[in-house]
Design a protein around this motif. Structure first.
Motif, mmCIF file in Angstrom:
data_model
loop_
_atom_site.group_PDB
_atom_site.id
_atom_site.type_symbol
_atom_site.label_atom_id
_atom_site.label_comp_id
_atom_site.label_asym_id
_atom_site.label_seq_id
_atom_site.Cartn_x
_atom_site.Cartn_y
_atom_site.Cartn_z
ATOM 1 N N GLY A 20 0.839 -1.190 0.022
ATOM 2 C CA GLY A 20 0.021 0.049 0.015
ATOM 3 C C GLY A 20 0.917 1.203 -0.092
ATOM 4 N N ILE A 21 0.253 2.243 -0.495
ATOM 5 C CA ILE A 21 1.111 3.696 -0.704
ATOM 6 C C ILE A 21 0.823 4.762 0.323
ATOM 7 N N SER A 22 1.568 5.117 1.190
ATOM 8 C CA SER A 22 1.211 6.156 2.285
ATOM 9 C C SER A 22 1.254 7.494 1.851
ATOM 10 N N SER A 23 0.510 8.372 2.222
ATOM 11 C CA SER A 23 0.703 9.797 1.700
ATOM 12 C C SER A 23 1.366 10.680 2.550
ATOM 13 N N SER A 24 1.977 10.195 3.493
ATOM 14 C CA SER A 24 2.700 10.921 4.568
ATOM 15 C C SER A 24 4.261 11.059 4.373
ATOM 16 N N PHE A 36 0.846 2.771 -8.562
ATOM 17 C CA PHE A 36 -0.566 2.250 -8.978
ATOM 18 C C PHE A 36 -0.589 1.461 -10.127
ATOM 19 N N ALA A 37 0.057 1.963 -11.067
ATOM 20 C CA ALA A 37 0.207 1.171 -12.356
ATOM 21 C C ALA A 37 0.735 -0.142 -12.104
ATOM 22 N N ALA A 38 1.844 -0.172 -11.165
ATOM 23 C CA ALA A 38 2.510 -1.443 -10.881
ATOM 24 C C ALA A 38 1.387 -2.477 -10.009
ATOM 25 N N GLY A 39 0.378 -2.235 -9.765
ATOM 26 C CA GLY A 39 -0.328 -2.924 -9.060
ATOM 27 C C GLY A 39 -0.710 -2.478 -7.791
ATOM 28 N N CYS A 40 0.014 -1.420 -6.980
ATOM 29 C CA CYS A 40 -0.490 -1.065 -5.709
ATOM 30 C C CYS A 40 -1.384 -0.029 -5.745
ATOM 31 N N ASN A 41 -2.590 -0.753 -5.216
ATOM 32 C CA ASN A 41 -4.062 0.234 -5.599
ATOM 33 C C ASN A 41 -4.618 0.541 -4.266
ATOM 34 N N TYR A 42 -3.967 0.122 -3.108
ATOM 35 C CA TYR A 42 -4.336 0.568 -1.896
ATOM 36 C C TYR A 42 -3.601 1.971 -1.503
ATOM 37 N N LEU A 43 -4.463 2.803 -1.538
ATOM 38 C CA LEU A 43 -3.944 4.279 -1.196
ATOM 39 C C LEU A 43 -4.252 4.759 0.083
ATOM 40 N N THR A 44 -3.850 5.501 0.990
ATOM 41 C CA THR A 44 -4.257 6.002 2.056
ATOM 42 C C THR A 44 -4.196 7.610 1.831
ATOM 43 N N TRP A 45 -4.931 8.390 2.307
ATOM 44 C CA TRP A 45 -5.121 9.741 2.216
ATOM 45 C C TRP A 45 -5.774 10.509 3.497
ATOM 46 N N LYS A 50 -2.686 16.375 9.033
ATOM 47 C CA LYS A 50 -1.921 15.171 8.888
ATOM 48 C C LYS A 50 -2.323 14.056 7.895
ATOM 49 N N GLY A 51 -1.361 13.942 6.975
ATOM 50 C CA GLY A 51 -1.689 12.956 5.996
ATOM 51 C C GLY A 51 -2.302 13.702 4.704
ATOM 52 N N ARG A 52 -2.736 14.853 4.484
ATOM 53 C CA ARG A 52 -3.278 15.452 3.715
ATOM 54 C C ARG A 52 -2.519 16.039 2.617
ATOM 55 N N SER A 53 -1.625 14.880 1.985
ATOM 56 C CA SER A 53 -0.488 15.214 1.171
ATOM 57 C C SER A 53 -0.906 15.770 -0.455
ATOM 58 N N GLU A 70 -12.587 2.451 -10.092
ATOM 59 C CA GLU A 70 -13.116 1.309 -9.528
ATOM 60 C C GLU A 70 -11.746 0.437 -9.391
ATOM 61 N N GLN A 71 -10.559 0.856 -9.918
ATOM 62 C CA GLN A 71 -9.590 -0.136 -9.626
ATOM 63 C C GLN A 71 -9.011 0.345 -8.329
ATOM 64 N N LEU A 72 -9.136 1.899 -7.962
ATOM 65 C CA LEU A 72 -8.424 2.295 -6.619
ATOM 66 C C LEU A 72 -9.193 1.930 -5.531
ATOM 67 N N VAL A 73 -8.451 1.489 -4.372
ATOM 68 C CA VAL A 73 -8.932 1.280 -2.987
ATOM 69 C C VAL A 73 -8.492 2.466 -2.200
ATOM 70 N N LEU A 74 -9.356 3.546 -1.816
ATOM 71 C CA LEU A 74 -9.020 4.597 -1.117
ATOM 72 C C LEU A 74 -9.182 4.488 0.229
ATOM 73 N N SER A 75 -8.401 4.684 1.199
ATOM 74 C CA SER A 75 -8.671 4.659 2.450
ATOM 75 C C SER A 75 -8.300 5.930 3.143
ATOM 76 N N MET A 76 -9.460 6.537 3.445
ATOM 77 C CA MET A 76 -9.199 8.056 4.023
ATOM 78 C C MET A 76 -9.183 7.923 5.740
ATOM 79 N N TRP A 77 -8.006 8.489 6.009
ATOM 80 C CA TRP A 77 -7.704 8.702 7.513
ATOM 81 C C TRP A 77 -8.605 9.565 8.005
#
Length: 264
Positions: A20-24, A36-45, A50-53, A70-77
């Motif tokens: 997963g890719i962290s925004s911090s 994301f293109a490489a398959g890392c679709n779990y992203l936090t924001w 704090k964390g609003r990059s 639809e391919q994105l899994v967005l996890s919002m802190w």
């Protein structure tokens, strides 16, 4: 099997990349989009300062703008620790990205069980269709032990690395076999302690970032390992982990020995 193969994030049913890719951490938007293109679709924001990059925001808007929502899994802190603030900043986050829902509302960081009003408020956002799943993050493992039997949370973010392996005895054994929550780990390098040659036993090399991510992902209880990168070069180096697979026993033993040394 390599870590490039996607997995299912527990009972959410979401298909996610293992990293997963962290925004911090400040990585530029182009590097995030490359991941994301490489398959890392779990992203936090973050839904608060704090964390609003701004770079993560730019990357998310570009991904969504290309029709890949639809391919994105967005996890919002949410760091509000208050039902009103949680909803207020969460809705603002949706407006900022121009989207109707988030995949995960992540309540963080809680040292004890969130107040009922906070849990109820999060579940109401879920009932309204503004978020699909509710997660929680904590550094205190006893919180998960308390919450697991209740089944209110769809996923947990927890600290797990070669130094801090308490989840192996205090959390993982108590995960239900059926309908289990998703597990996302953070601080794989223990804030770079594992990479510090000055702290490594004499005559032994420090771990690499890839070693740290591989150690975490070698545990079958972990669905996603969060990764932070400060620039494009660091992001590309970290993404090479996707080409590898689980550590063998000798590699795991080396990481545990290094972790034990640093834990002392």
């Amino acid at each position: 099997m390599t870590f490039s193969t996607r997995t299912t994030l527990g009972r959410t049913g979401l298909s996610v990349g293992r990293i997963g890719i962290s925004s911090s951490f400040g990585a530029p938007s182009a590097a995030i989009e490359e991941a994301f293109a490489a398959g890392c679709n779990y992203l936090t924001w973050g839904t608060f300062v704090k964390g609003r990059s701004p770079e993560m925001k730019k990357a998310l808007k570009n991904i969504i703008g290309r029709g890949q929502r639809e391919q994105l899994v967005l996890s919002m802190w949410s760091y509000g620790h208050d039902a009103f603030l949680t909803e207020k900043f969460f809705l603002k986050g949706l407006r900022d990205l121009g989207i109707d829902y988030a995949d995960v509302l992540l309540l963080g960081y809680y040292s004890k069980r969130p107040r009922p009003s906070i849990i109820d408020g999060a579940l109401q956002l879920k009932e309204k269709g503004l978020v699909r799943f509710i997660g929680l993050s904590s550094h205190r493992r006893a919180v998960y032990a308390e919450l697991l039997p209740e089944g209110l949370f769809d996923l947990f973010h927890l600290r797990y690395n070669a130094i801090h392996r308490g989840a192996e005895t205090e959390v993982f054994p108590f995960l239900p076999q059926k309908d289990r929550p998703g597990i996302v780990s953070f601080t794989a390098t223990s804030w770079r302690q594992l990479l510090n040659a000055k702290k490594t036993p004499a005559g032994r090399p420090p771990a690499t970032a890839a070693d740290c991510y591989r150690f975490v992902l070698s545990n079958p209880n972990v669905d996603v390992c969060m990764m932070g990168a400060r620039d494009s070069q660091q992001m590309r180096e970290n993404l090479k982990v996707l080409e590898s697979g689980p550590m063998n026993e000798e590699e795991m033993a080396r990481m545990r020995a290094l972790g034990d040394h640093l834990h002392k």
